[in-house]
Design a protein around this motif. Structure first.
Motif, short mmCIF file in Angstrom:
data_model
loop_
_atom_site.label_atom_id
_atom_site.label_comp_id
_atom_site.label_asym_id
_atom_site.label_seq_id
_atom_site.Cartn_x
_atom_site.Cartn_y
_atom_site.Cartn_z
N ARG A 185 0.78 -1.25 0.12
CA ARG A 185 0.02 0.10 -0.03
C ARG A 185 0.71 1.20 0.04
O ARG A 185 0.52 2.28 -0.51
N VAL A 186 2.09 1.31 0.94
CA VAL A 186 2.77 2.37 0.70
C VAL A 186 3.55 2.75 -0.69
O VAL A 186 3.65 3.77 -1.16
N TRP A 195 1.91 1.87 -3.55
CA TRP A 195 1.25 2.42 -4.27
C TRP A 195 0.99 3.91 -4.11
O TRP A 195 1.01 4.74 -5.04
N LEU A 196 0.69 4.26 -2.80
CA LEU A 196 0.76 5.62 -2.35
C LEU A 196 2.07 6.62 -3.03
O LEU A 196 1.77 7.67 -3.56
N LEU A 197 3.20 6.10 -2.84
CA LEU A 197 4.24 6.69 -3.11
C LEU A 197 4.31 6.95 -4.62
O LEU A 197 4.47 8.05 -5.39
N LEU A 198 3.76 5.99 -5.51
CA LEU A 198 3.84 6.04 -6.88
C LEU A 198 2.85 6.79 -7.47
O LEU A 198 3.03 7.88 -8.14
N ILE A 199 1.64 6.77 -6.95
CA ILE A 199 0.67 7.70 -7.17
C ILE A 199 1.23 9.23 -6.98
O ILE A 199 0.85 10.13 -7.72
N GLY A 200 1.59 9.44 -5.63
CA GLY A 200 1.84 10.76 -5.65
C GLY A 200 3.05 11.24 -6.49
O GLY A 200 3.08 12.03 -6.78
#
Length: 120
Positions: free
Chosen positions: A102-103, A105-110
């Protein structure tokens, strides 16, 4: 008919829900914006840019998904289900792996949102 139903079932987020949510967002903005008498051309320009920002966000999410699928390990459904089951039973390693996923995913989207951000 079965193919058509499976197509709509698979892509319902983009065919049905995305236009409905955009319409609701625009309607809410117009109704709530009508309460403010100081609306000018600049605010209307922001309203026109709303679909453009949504397209940039969708492109960033698609880019993050492609990057994760190509360069990082993307959990498939069965692996993720097994990890969830193990985490429910108290396996700390499974919980950490899910958290790491999940981290990522969040970093990549950011990162992709920052990459596609409109420079002014």
């Amino acid at each position: 008919m079965k193919y058509l139903l499976s197509f709509f079932s698979r892509w319902q987020e983009f065919i049905v829900w995305l236009p409905v949510l955009v319409t609701l967002a625009l309607l809410g903005w117009i109704l709530l914006g009508a309460l403010d008498r100081s609306i000018g051309a600049d605010v209307l320009g922001q309203l026109v840019q709303l679909p453009i920002f949504a397209a940039y966000l969708a492109t960033a999410c698609a880019g993050a998904w492609l990057f994760k699928r190509t360069y990082l390990y993307d959990l498939n459904d069965s692996e993720e289900q097994r990890l969830h089951d193990a985490a429910r039973r108290g396996d700390a390693a499974a919980w950490r792996l899910l958290l790491l996923d999940r981290v990522e995913w969040l970093l990549l989207i950011g990162l992709f949102v920052a990459f596609f951000w409109i420079a002014r």
